[in-house]
Design a protein around this motif. Sequence first.
Motif, PDB file in Angstrom:
ATOM      1  N   GLN A 199       0.946  -1.185  -0.459  1.00 16.45           N
ATOM      2  CA  GLN A 199      -0.025   0.457   0.059  1.00 16.45           C
ATOM      3  C   GLN A 199       0.848   1.214  -0.225  1.00 16.45           C
ATOM      4  N   ILE A 200       1.473   1.376   1.105  1.00 15.27           N
ATOM      5  CA  ILE A 200       2.589   2.610   0.827  1.00 15.27           C
ATOM      6  C   ILE A 200       4.089   2.715   0.711  1.00 15.27           C
ATOM      7  N   LEU A 201       4.217   1.146  -0.473  1.00  5.31           N
ATOM      8  CA  LEU A 201       5.844   1.442  -0.920  1.00  5.31           C
ATOM      9  C   LEU A 201       6.317   2.696  -1.469  1.00  5.31           C
ATOM     10  N   PRO A 202       7.655   3.268  -0.891  1.00  2.81           N
ATOM     11  CA  PRO A 202       7.781   4.563  -2.033  1.00  2.81           C
ATOM     12  C   PRO A 202       8.035   3.972  -3.807  1.00  2.81           C
ATOM     13  N   GLY A 203       7.100   4.550  -4.785  1.00  5.32           N
ATOM     14  CA  GLY A 203       7.605   4.287  -5.939  1.00  5.32           C
ATOM     15  C   GLY A 203       8.869   4.157  -6.115  1.00  5.32           C
ATOM     16  N   HIS A 204      10.233   4.348  -5.655  1.00  4.08           N
ATOM     17  CA  HIS A 204      11.488   3.767  -6.537  1.00  4.08           C
ATOM     18  C   HIS A 204      11.634   2.689  -5.961  1.00  4.08           C
ATOM     19  N   THR A 205      10.950   1.900  -5.758  1.00  4.83           N
ATOM     20  CA  THR A 205      10.875   0.441  -5.148  1.00  4.83           C
ATOM     21  C   THR A 205      10.062  -0.498  -6.628  1.00  4.83           C
ATOM     22  N   ARG A 206      10.812  -1.654  -6.840  1.00  5.48           N
ATOM     23  CA  ARG A 206      10.696  -2.217  -7.857  1.00  5.48           C
ATOM     24  C   ARG A 206       8.575  -2.634  -8.026  1.00  5.48           C
ATOM     25  N   ILE A 207       8.255  -3.115  -6.600  1.00 11.64           N
ATOM     26  CA  ILE A 207       6.653  -2.985  -6.624  1.00 11.64           C
ATOM     27  C   ILE A 207       6.139  -1.884  -6.408  1.00 11.64           C
ATOM     28  N   GLY A 208       6.248  -0.977  -5.904  1.00 15.93           N
ATOM     29  CA  GLY A 208       6.258   0.419  -5.623  1.00 15.93           C
ATOM     30  C   GLY A 208       5.986   1.152  -7.031  1.00 15.93           C
ATOM     31  N   GLY A 209       6.986   1.066  -8.138  1.00 12.14           N
ATOM     32  CA  GLY A 209       6.868   1.973  -8.929  1.00 12.14           C
ATOM     33  C   GLY A 209       5.677   1.500 -10.343  1.00 12.14           C
ATOM     34  N   MET A 210       6.233  -0.446 -10.002  1.00 10.57           N
ATOM     35  CA  MET A 210       4.495  -1.190 -10.911  1.00 10.57           C
ATOM     36  C   MET A 210       3.522  -1.086 -10.398  1.00 10.57           C
ATOM     37  N   ARG A 211       3.341  -0.672  -9.274  1.00  8.17           N
ATOM     38  CA  ARG A 211       2.296  -0.254  -7.898  1.00  8.17           C
ATOM     39  C   ARG A 211       1.697   1.038  -9.178  1.00  8.17           C
ATOM     40  N   ASN A 212       2.683   2.026  -9.092  1.00 12.37           N
ATOM     41  CA  ASN A 212       2.086   3.379  -9.676  1.00 12.37           C
ATOM     42  C   ASN A 212       1.899   3.587 -10.974  1.00 12.37           C
ATOM     43  N   ARG A 213       2.548   2.805 -12.186  1.00 12.84           N
ATOM     44  CA  ARG A 213       2.356   2.465 -12.733  1.00 12.84           C
ATOM     45  C   ARG A 213       1.306   2.438 -13.983  1.00 12.84           C
ATOM     46  N   VAL A 214       0.870   0.866 -12.529  1.00 12.14           N
ATOM     47  CA  VAL A 214      -0.668   0.179 -13.155  1.00 12.14           C
ATOM     48  C   VAL A 214      -1.436   1.731 -13.058  1.00 12.14           C
ATOM     49  N   ALA A 215      -1.742   2.099 -11.395  1.00  9.16           N
ATOM     50  CA  ALA A 215      -2.498   2.929 -10.817  1.00  9.16           C
ATOM     51  C   ALA A 215      -2.821   3.880 -11.963  1.00  9.16           C
ATOM     52  N   ALA A 216      -1.936   4.215 -12.378  1.00 13.88           N
ATOM     53  CA  ALA A 216      -1.570   5.249 -13.293  1.00 13.88           C
ATOM     54  C   ALA A 216      -2.984   5.020 -14.993  1.00 13.88           C
ATOM     55  N   ARG A 217      -2.636   4.060 -15.426  1.00 13.95           N
ATOM     56  CA  ARG A 217      -3.781   3.681 -16.665  1.00 13.95           C
ATOM     57  C   ARG A 217      -4.938   3.130 -15.808  1.00 13.95           C
ATOM     58  N   ARG A 218      -4.787   2.278 -14.886  1.00 13.26           N
ATOM     59  CA  ARG A 218      -6.268   1.885 -14.592  1.00 13.26           C
ATOM     60  C   ARG A 218      -6.860   1.795 -13.444  1.00 13.26           C
ATOM     61  N   GLY A 219      -6.395   3.160 -12.448  1.00 16.03           N
ATOM     62  CA  GLY A 219      -6.679   3.251 -11.507  1.00 16.03           C
ATOM     63  C   GLY A 219      -6.300   2.436  -9.733  1.00 16.03           C
ATOM     64  N   ARG A 220      -5.857   2.803  -8.473  1.00 10.62           N
ATOM     65  CA  ARG A 220      -5.292   2.643  -7.549  1.00 10.62           C
ATOM     66  C   ARG A 220      -5.609   1.740  -7.274  1.00 10.62           C
ATOM     67  N   ASN A 221      -7.063   1.146  -7.180  1.00 11.75           N
ATOM     68  CA  ASN A 221      -7.620  -0.443  -6.739  1.00 11.75           C
ATOM     69  C   ASN A 221      -6.906  -1.787  -7.266  1.00 11.75           C
ATOM     70  N   ILE A 222      -6.911  -1.059  -8.494  1.00 13.34           N
ATOM     71  CA  ILE A 222      -5.822  -2.244  -9.493  1.00 13.34           C
ATOM     72  C   ILE A 222      -4.291  -2.327  -9.681  1.00 13.34           C
ATOM     73  N   GLY A 223      -3.977  -1.019  -9.870  1.00 13.52           N
ATOM     74  CA  GLY A 223      -2.689  -1.407  -8.715  1.00 13.52           C
ATOM     75  C   GLY A 223      -2.757  -1.470  -7.517  1.00 13.52           C
TER      76      GLY A 223
END
Length: 352
Positions: free
Chosen positions: A292-316
């Motif tokens: 949930q609160i992983l920094p964006g520079h981490t591998r999983i945090g960056g993936m979450r943010n990229r998917v969230a930008a396209r499809r929404g926070r929950n899906i990310g």
Amino acid sequence: MSEYDGQQFVGVDLHRRRTVLVRTTDAGEVLESVRIPNDVDSLNRVMARAGADPEVVLEATYGWYWAVDALQEAGAHVHLAHPLGVKAFEYRRVKNDERDAKDLADLLRMGRLPEAWIAPPAIRELRELVRHRAKLVALRSHCKAEVHAVLAKCGIPVSMSDLFGMAGNDLLDRLVGDGRLPGPYAARVRSLRRLIEDLEFEIDLFAGIVRGRLARDPGYLAVQQIPGIGPILGAVFVAEVGDVTRFRGAAQLACWAGLTPKHRESDTHVHRGRITKQGSRLVRWAAVESVQILPGHTRIGGMRNRVAARRGRNIGVVAAARAQIELVYYALRDHHVRALHAGHRVPPGEAA
């Protein structure tokens, strides 16, 4: 009851106080159907008539631990039926305990039984501790919500983000002490705060017990190297997953955790929907919580943010949780995760 010296298959329909057992031959002929009280002696008396090395099946339902242990002690080969796999029993026109037990035996006999994993006693004990702590946390959250509800009824605004932090506790002390809350409401708040204090003591106590049991566990130490996973979430993964080698790969673990989408296919029509949410609810919660609160520079945090930008926070978040589960798989299996090493890039198709 017929004399029979061949391989026997026994279906067990377990209930809270009584149990139905149906013994069958390898051809499906019923040898005996009996209802017994739930105690080891009664179970052993029936199993003594089941011959050598009987194949026994029961559903993973309420209170199955004692029955599995007793059956294994008696020398039976025990199988645990997955409740979702035998859900079709619910749609029969005639449904009773004897039919349920007979159908379980038939599924086992024909090799069509959807089996669940029988966790060994040590894993079951660890799960008891982890699940009890989770229940205590849920009770504490419920009590805190009740305090908020009392203040809302009295029209008292809460300006701080945490009502149970230092500033929030000062506010509650003043409200109870200066009479701003009418008597019954003040009494309820005092009661809830005492319960919260007691629950926090028990939560810390069980967290300490779990850490003590897992202090030398290599999987527990390895899984905490994954960003977002600490001692509490690490204990959830170790306890609930158990023997990770029972999964062929990381994708199977993600599917078991209910983090993969539903798949409906017929002829040329394919539909993939929301995640199944089947499997361990606690593992699914831990995976989601860890990203949930992983920094964006981490591998999983960056993936979450990229998917969230396209499809929404929950899906990310769900996509990130599924990727996190894959890292958990390799940590529990190999006791390290190469993908976390600096500069390491996982080639397509290669294990992390």
